[in-house]
Enzyme design. Structure first.
Site, mmCIF file in Angstrom:
data_model
loop_
_atom_site.group_PDB
_atom_site.id
_atom_site.type_symbol
_atom_site.label_atom_id
_atom_site.label_comp_id
_atom_site.label_asym_id
_atom_site.label_seq_id
_atom_site.Cartn_x
_atom_site.Cartn_y
_atom_site.Cartn_z
ATOM 1 N N GLY A 21 -6.612 3.099 2.622
ATOM 2 C CA GLY A 21 -6.484 1.420 2.534
ATOM 3 C C GLY A 21 -7.742 0.609 2.187
ATOM 4 C CD GLU A 22 -10.812 -2.852 4.837
ATOM 5 O OE1 GLU A 22 -10.362 -2.475 5.871
ATOM 6 O OE2 GLU A 22 -10.795 -4.115 4.629
ATOM 7 C CD GLN B 223 0.320 -0.783 3.051
ATOM 8 O OE1 GLN B 223 1.178 -1.593 2.737
ATOM 9 N NE2 GLN B 223 0.330 -0.842 4.502
ATOM 10 C CB THR C 3 -2.139 7.367 6.616
ATOM 11 O OG1 THR C 3 -1.924 6.661 5.440
ATOM 12 C CG2 THR C 3 -2.070 8.753 6.228
#
Lengths: 169, 336, 787
Positions: C737-738, C473, C516
């Site tokens: 990320g999701e 990622q 993050t």
């Protein structure tokens, strides 16, 4: 278990070693020769992470071919793409255009892309799709992979231009 | 999923190869016993795969990939094209002799698996592709999770439990076009050679699906000249990668709606390619009008044979077959 | 403007810093590792879905030359994956593939042969393989300690759900199911364990969380935390599939302990589908209460989840079936019930998008249907209900930053929604979806702290130490960019050390979208600390207050002066080549100039060689400043356009417009890559991916037959990054990320539903199921006409 001596040219270096009847080209690359850039995945030809190039620069699934079939032949693996310390244009394109994420499929995808570009230096969308359909890339969905491939020839052209400018001065 | 132990042989000539096959196969009986003795390997994309799954465990592998007698693509005196069985699919796909003269064959070759596979896979290998079934085409460890079947070691079929035969499917693409093109196979052994029309080569049996006997080797494919309209269409869940869930090769003479000779071959719905009869006769009588095509498509139902739920629901596979046949006929009509 | 001042790192399209090693084949993954003396391990797996093990005899395997260790359940007593999943089953096996014994040998062939020599007798027991069969009265019990096969049955409720349902103008109800999947990362499961010393266990394995792995191994083997070393080299994708230690990890360690040599265990071929833990068959009933003006009042979700042979891990995440719906709409009430049921199938867990991708797919279709019934445009319905910044959620969340409405409006415009919705040709569809994703998860684990260190060496080079894995990622590049931003240097000048718990600080890991915001803040804090140390020394040297100093181009200088002033030719080059004059802070003063600018090297070297002898090392850590849950949520909206072939049921996704509120786009190039992969995976899960099951076995456990799309199937993706500058995120950044995958699942499902004119009863809607639904609909319509 019978052992044979075979030799193969990998990235310009000639190697000679013993193989079993049960070794595939992938086994030989990773074990006898010790190059780990080519990955072990499904070992049945459907994921593409084991892709290398033959002497015609075509994409070959090394997990699906018998090592002894390659006695006397010559192949290129991912380690063989760079020259004089500089990444090949397609490798540089992958980095620049974000076509690499986890990196596990990357050697197989790049060797497939390289084979595609060997045949079609400025490939159409259809040719890109066809050339890369045999390799999975879970992280990118192939989107930036295709973008990198589309820009390969621009990078090559720029390098030639720079080299000529360097020669001229 | 390691390769099983075996001995690898690489004969230098066809004659040496045939002698070796005869010697290695000597005394074996048909069927599983023969398969256990010796297996021929060309590109190996199917053989190595099946060896890893332990569906084949041959004592001997005989490599024919580099046999010089099996590499040619040549035009014969009568205009036929003769292709060596060890020709790579990728080379054939790029060869003008194939592309210009037999566009349906080129379509079928282009549709085989992925570029990666076609770079090592051969025409002979695709013609001799082993039948497939998701109850057998997984690892040996996986198969231990249930009882065996006709293909492995016991008298039953998981696809149709009441059946007395194996229902593994023939998924090969090139045979469909080759059947439509009336191709003839040359099969050689140490004892001689025979010619078999490819239309007669396949049997409706998931195990003994080819007319290939002990010690024999497919060496050449000869395709008569063809000026008819031809087409090949394949349906896959994913393009450029998969075995088909249905594929059709079709051929007709004439132009426009006119057609006096029609042939249609359907693949991937059975243990052997299905060559249609009544639908073709109907079209030869009525031509390729929309109505006639609809009638022909409806008539397929009675000739598809037993379509199973293997790799996809039977109702869906029939729908795909019907759709592909319809689209193929329309495509033929529009070719000229 | 001086040429040495680099533009701010944040917001630049930064190619990933490990890109060169990955494209050249130098990047090492776990299968590439071969410690000296390494043995090969293989696992004997159950071939029955429910059976008692009557006899297990490993003596012949032990006697085979080349075999160095054989283990059974007796060797693994007291060791569990999750709460009570024994890593080697010794009594009753509950699913095909369960681990029953293992061997380690000098090569793979010998290990395989040894497995064949293990003698085992089973007594086959009755079994259940579907939720329906499992819940029948008198059904065989998968676990004697779990009566009725129901592991857990929890309901959470917030607000006034029943009241809302009673008062609302309409109630809509839909049912749907999702099918089992695999995360399908490229790198197969693999673990190398070295337990040859009893006081130190070393593990090489791809993971999302080295820290939780450390804890699990330490607990299992009764070691202290730091007697366990987790080395995660490059990780070939994770997608929620590498968040916990599995039986094969423990087995590698047990084999190694017994053999006193390192052991590698690699999932070979279809074994990969047995060791992964993804989604199983899940069934949902979704009820929504809505008023005629489009206000969504309340949602009531009931889910039954197939936990497989062990259901325990799944129950913990059951909140996913409903809670996230309250993050996007201002609801009066929400209730979500989830039952986890045991069956004799592979244990199940989560995929990429958790269960939220399935529930969002259901919700967005339903909202689209509701809009149609109310005579509203679905986009207007979503906009009407979408929350805004400052909203307080139902469990006490405070959504400090929220760009949800902006995302909706932007995709509305970019996609040409107004000209398309309701106006497309037959079999074309368009759908809109929105979603939110929490970043960080305090209270979910022991703690939720990330820590980082930033070293400035005496050569001036900056090194960041972080414990978070980068599974593709791009987290490591993001961390380098954050440190670079704080210190005023180029990201490519930052070295990053990660991947080894022996040398990196604590970090709970890369899941729950922590990277993050949590690790990013930790790295930022550590970089600020390093910056402060440099600034203090620089202020001393230059004789100015710290507040007058700026950091740019790898130098520290007095604001308003030339950053390059006083830079000598050999500054910034390799150590050892510097002249004494240039490295001596006093030298410049002696030469008659008052310096206004100084390099990192000079400061770091100088402070090390000063009387105090101080080394510059910044330290920082971060945890969410709330008691429980998260402090920040990303938001997003997407529109998808599709085309259906009614004869074959094939769906072609033409284009997806993605608007994502990530707070602040630290690296737009990486964010786009994340969006690409998530649109791809959402499309794949909604239209393609399905484990075909029969009697407790997957029929398609391969990359060939498990259909994850390839190049031809990918749609065009358009990205719109929305920045709302979250107060908690580092430089305002949240997560990516999701969030997008959940929204994409909803958009694609809604678009297909729009094209077909029907709610999709099952996900994935493969071409067969689309065709089947079209055929059924046609029959229903004919039936209605005839009636």
């Amino acid at each position: 278990m019978a052992k044979h001596i075979m030799s193969i040219d990998v990235n310009g270096d000639r190697h000679e070693f013993a193989v079993d009847d049960t070794d595939t080209l992938l086994d030989v690359i990773r074990n006898q020769i010790g190059l780990t850039g080519t990955k072990r995945g499904c070992t049945t030809g459907s994921c593409g992470v084991c892709t290398i190039n033959n002497d015609k620069g075509e994409s070959i699934l090394s997990c699906l071919t018998h090592a002894l079939e390659w006695d006397g032949e010559s192949i290129t693996t991912i380690e063989g793409l760079e020259a004089d310390g500089e990444l090949d244009a397609i490798q540089a394109a992958f980095v620049e255009f974000g076509a690499v994420q986890c990196g596990f499929c990357t050697p197989g995808v790049i060797m497939s892309a390289k084979a595609l570009l060997n045949k079609y230096p400025e490939p159409t969308e259809e040719q890109i799709n066809e050339g890369l359909a045999g390799v999975l890339c879970r992280c990118t969905g192939h989107i930036k992979v295709k973008e990198a491939i589309r820009n390969d020839f621009l990078i090559r052209r720029e390098r030639i231009r720079r080299a000529l400018a360097g020669n001229a001065s | 999923m390691l390769l099983p132990q075996h001995t690898y042989h690489r004969p230098d000539s066809l004659a040496e190869c045939l002698d070796k096959l005869a010697h290695l196969d000597a005394g074996s009986v048909e069927g599983a016993d023969r398969l256990a003795r010796v297996q021929v390997i060309a590109g190996g994309t199917d053989v190595i795969f099946n060896m890893r799954l332990r569906l084949f465990q041959p004592e001997n592998l005989v490599s024919i990939r580099s046999l010089p007698e099996l590499q040619q693509v040549e035009t014969l005196a009568d205009g036929s094209l003769r292709i060596g069985a060890a020709c790579r699919l990728i080379d054939l796909a790029d060869n003008p002799l194939v592309c210009d003269r037999y566009p349906a064959l080129k379509s079928a070759i282009d549709a085989v698996a992925s570029v990666h596979i076609r770079n090592i896979g051969t025409l002979g290998g695709n013609i001799c592709l082993e039948t497939r079934c998701w109850y057998t085409n997984n690892s040996e460890e996986w198969r231990k999770g249930r009882a065996g079947c006709f293909k492995t070691d016991c008298e039953q079929c998981h696809v149709i439990p009441s059946s007395h035969t194996c229902h593994a499917i023939n998924n090969a693409d090139t045979p469909l076009a080759l059947i439509a093109l009336d191709a003839v196979l040359t099969i050689q052994s140490a004892g001689g050679q025979r010619e078999v029309p490819i239309a007669d080569f396949y049997r409706p049996d998931g195990i003994e699906h080819m007319d290939l006997r002990a010690g024999e080797l497919l060496t050449h494919v000869t395709i008569p000249p063809c000026t008819d309209r031809t087409v090949f269409i394949k349906f896959t869940p994913r393009r450029g990668m998969d075995f088909s869930l249905g594929a059709v090769a079709a051929r007709c003479d004439g132009t426009g709606q006119d057609a006096k000779k029609v042939s249609i071959v359907i693949g991937s719905i059975s243990t052997a390619p299905v060559v249609l009869d009544a639908p073709c006769r109907l079209l030869e009588k009525q031509g390729l009008s929309d109505r006639a095509i609809a009638g022909a498509v409806a008539a397929i139902r009675d000739e598809m044979g037993e379509v199973t739920n293997l790799y996809g629901r039977a109702t869906y596979k029939k729908q795909i077959a019907k759709t592909l046949v319809r689209r193929a006929l329309v495509a033929l009509r529009e070719q000229r | 403007m001086n040429k040495n001042i680099n533009p701010a790192a944040i917001g630049t399209r930064q190619p990933r810093l490990d890109g060169a090693v990955k494209v050249s084949g130098r990047a090492l993954f776990t299968d590439d590792v071969r410690p000296a003396g390494m043995l090969h391990g293989k696992i004997l797996r159950s071939r029955h879905k429910h059976a008692r093990i009557v006899r297990l005899d490993t003596s012949k395997a032990e006697a085979l030359p080349g075999v160095k260790a054989v283990i059974t359940a007796a060797d693994a007593k007291g060791i569990y994956a999750t709460q009570n999943e024994p890593v080697i089953c010794g009594t009753v096996t509950r699913y095909i593939g369960e681990e029953l014994a293992a061997v380690a040998a000098i090569d793979e062939a010998t290990a395989a042969r040894a497995l064949e020599l293990i003698e085992i007798e089973y007594e086959v027991l009755p079994s259940v393989t579907t939720i329906k069969d499992s819940l029948k009265p008198g059904a065989p019990q998968v676990d004697p300690g779990i009566p009725g096969n129901i592991v857990s049955d929890n309901v959470d409720e917030y607000g006034e759900t029943d009241k809302a349902f009673a008062e609302a103008d309409f109630v809509f109800e839909d049912k749907f199911v999702t099918r089992p999947t695999h995360n399908l990362f490229a790198e197969y499961h693999v673990c190398v364990a070295d337990f040859s010393r009893p006081d130190k266990l070393e593990i090489w394995t791809p993971t999302q969380t080295a820290y939780l792995f450390q804890h699990s191994f330490a607990r299992a083997f009764k070691l202290s935390l730091n007697q366990v070393r987790i080395v995660h080299l490059h990780t070939g994708g994770a997608f929620s599939g590498r968040g916990s230690v599995r039986p094969h990890h423990y087995i590698a360690a047990l084999l190694s302990r017994k053999a006193r040599r390192p052991v590698k265990v690699f999932a070979s071929g279809d074994e990969e589908f047995l060791v992964c833990r993804t989604l199983g068959d899940n069934e949902y009933r979704l009820r929504t209460a809505v008023d005629k003006d489009g206000t969504v009042r309340a949602i009531d979700v009931e889910a039954t989840l197939d936990g497989g042979g062990q259901g325990h891990a799944l129950g913990y995440f059951g909140w996913m079936v409903g809670l996230c719906m309250s993050w996007i709409m201002d609801l009066q009430g929400i209730r979500f019930r989830r039952r986890v049921v045991l069956t004799n199938q592979r244990p199940n867990f989560l995929g990429h998008g958790g269960m939220m991708i399935g529930t969002n797919a259901g919700l967005m279709q339903q909202l689209q249907r509701i809009a149609a019934e109310l005579g509203m445009d679905p986009m207007d319905l979503l906009l009407k209900n979408a929350i805004e910044a400052g909203h307080h959620g139902m469990t006490g969340e405070h959504f400090a930053s929220c760009g949800l409405k902006e995302c909706l409006e932007k995709v509305r415009e970019a996609s040409g929604w107004n000209d398309k919705y309701g106006k497309l040709p037959k079999w074309h569809g368009i759908g809109v979806s929105m979603g939110s994703m929490a970043a960080g998860a305090r209270g979910a684990f022991k703690h939720d702290t990330s820590a980082a260190m930033v070293k400035v060496g005496e050569d001036g080079l900056v090194t960041v130490y972080t414990g978070i894995p980068d599974m593709g990622q791009g987290t490591h590049t993001t961390m380098a960019m954050i440190a670079a931003e704080v210190l005023g240097i180029q990201p490519s000048a930052v070295r990053l050390i990660a991947g080894d718990t022996d040398s990196t600080p604590v970090d709970v890991g890369a899941f729950a979208q922590r990277g993050t915001i949590m690790t990013g803040n930790a790295v930022k804090n550590a970089a600020m600390d390093a910056r402060a140390q440099l600034a203090r020394n620089a202020a001393d040297l230059l004789g100015v207050p710290e507040a007058d100093l700026e950091f740019a181009g790898g130098r520290i200088f007095v604001r308003g002066t030339d950053p390059d002033a006083g830079q000598t030719a050999n500054e910034g080059v390799a150590p050892g080549t510097r002249s004494a004059k240039a490295s001596d802070p006093k030298a410049a003063a002696t030469s008659g100039e008052k310096p206004t600018s100084v390099s990192f090297a000079k400061i770091a070297y100088g402070s090390l060689h000063s009387k105090e002898g101080r080394f510059v090392m910044g330290r920082g850590f971060y945890t969410t400043p709330v008691d429980y849950g998260t402090a920040a949520w990303s938001f997003g909206a997407q529109v998808a356009e599709v085309k259906v072939d009614p004869e074959t049921g094939e769906v072609k996704v033409l284009k997806v417009w993605v608007a994502h509120d990530c707070g602040r786009a630290i690296n737009p190039l990486a964010i786009e890559g994340q969006i690409d992969g998530q649109v791809y995976s959402a499309m794949s899960q909604v239209l393609y991916e399905e484990c075909e099951t029969d009697e407790g076995q997957y029929l398609n456990p391969s990359r060939l037959e498990y259909k994850m799309p390839r190049t031809y199937e990918m749609p065009e993706v358009e990205y719109i990054l929305v920045e709302t500058n979250d107060p908690y995120g580092p430089f305002g950044a949240k997560e990516v990320g999701e969030g997008p995958i959940v929204v994409a699942g909803g958009a694609i499902a809604a678009a297909v539903s729009n094209a077909m004119g029907t709610f999709l009863p099952e996900i994935p809607m493969t071409s067969y199921k689309v065709w089947r639904e079209i055929t059924r609909n046609a029959k229903r319509k004919k039936g209605r006409k005839a009636a």
